[in-house]
Design an enzyme around this catalytic site. Sequence first.
Site, PDB file in Angstrom:
ATOM      1  N   CYS A 130       2.579  -4.258   1.505  1.00  0.00           N
ATOM      2  CA  CYS A 130       2.733  -4.514   2.948  1.00  0.00           C
ATOM      3  C   CYS A 130       1.586  -5.377   3.496  1.00  0.00           C
ATOM      4  CB  CYS A 130       2.829  -3.210   3.724  1.00  0.00           C
ATOM      5  SG  CYS A 130       1.689  -1.945   3.202  1.00  0.00           S
ATOM      6  N   HIS A 243       0.100  -2.612  10.680  1.00  0.00           N
ATOM      7  CA  HIS A 243      -1.154  -2.998  10.018  1.00  0.00           C
ATOM      8  C   HIS A 243      -1.757  -4.191  10.757  1.00  0.00           C
ATOM      9  CE1 HIS A 243      -0.336  -0.247   6.867  1.00  0.00           C
ATOM     10  NE2 HIS A 243      -0.037  -1.063   5.871  1.00  0.00           N
TER      11      HIS A 243
HETATM   12  C1  2RA Z   1      -0.597   1.565   2.152  1.00  0.00           C
HETATM   13  N1  2RA Z   1      -0.121  -0.677   1.339  1.00  0.00           N
HETATM   14  O1  2RA Z   1      -0.721   1.048   3.281  1.00  0.00           O
HETATM   15  C2  2RA Z   1      -0.149   0.728   0.972  1.00  0.00           C
HETATM   16  C3  2RA Z   1       1.186   1.173   0.449  1.00  0.00           C
HETATM   17  N2  2RA Z   1       2.201   1.033   1.423  1.00  0.00           N
HETATM   18  O2  2RA Z   1      -0.789   2.781   1.940  1.00  0.00           O
END
Ligand code: 2RA
EC number: 1.2.1.11
Length: 340
Positions: A130, A243
Amino acid sequence: MGYRVVIAGATGNVGREMLNILAERHFPVDEIVALASRKSMGSEVSFGDKTLKTKDLDTFDFTGWDMALFAVGSEATKKYAPKAAKAGCVVIDNSSLYRYDPDIPLIVPEVNADAIHDYSKKNIIANPNCSTAQMVVALKPLHDRATIKRVVVSTYQSVSGSGKDGMDELWDQTKSIYNPTDDKPAKKFTKQIAFNVIPHIDVFMDSGDTKEEWKMMVETKKIVDPKIKVTATCVRVPVFVGHAESINIEFEEHLDENEARDILREAPGIMVIDKREDGGYVTPVECAGDFATFISRIRQDSTIDNGLNLWCVSDNLRKGAALNAVQIAELLGREVLKKG
Ligand code: 2RA
């Protein structure tokens, strides 16, 4: 005529989003089946205005199904993806298992759509991590214009990236802070996540990087350009979905911040929200549920020649996982299977 589509891992965060996005984007589905582990078998999931009762992944026959979107983690992927691929069902896998296999394409459609034609080597296509997906959407148009030499990225990753347990831990721990008798010690995470940040995602490697940081380096090279140097610090933050990333880029040639902003405004999958005033930037709570990769705080880095800083935010369950997988499915249908 449409496609016969399988969702493996339909009861998890990403599996549910895959179903939501297939419905939202009116993907041409003739038939769809939701698969889950035996312990979740029989539970119900939504597909648009329909309700699907999950079936057992362990006993499912993939023969005659066009494509299977997998969101089951590496262990189950290892067991079931080859079975699906061998039955002639193209696997689009969200786990990290196949991302680094030279015979399996790792695809972000806005960046390397042509790689879709490599799917037939193993009948499997890999979805990136991601934190990589949103970053390479931003890097690609700038790399095409001014050739990126080096990227320094710090991530601020929401707890949904670690699954439902991580979200529950943030929720319960936050409540317990105000109710000391209801202490909720760290379980899913190594330390308290409520009102805290943790510079550790996935496992530590001999280099001192975590595997999450290694993934960003290796996957960017595979998707964009093997010559790009990437160094990352990946941090878990007390946010439920979305994120965020602070990205510093060094180019081979000068790129003015205003030209960079114009390029990003025109680039696929990107929404630029960039005003030098209160609120003139995007934050994770605003990106949740959206398809876009948002870019803010675009500005020159005057400490190096040809440097640029930017802020990148996206819904990690969507562009970071489920949306990218559905976009690969759309690409596979449009360019290869050509039904629908
Ligand atoms: C996380 N990128 O954010 C890793 C797996 N999705 O935990």
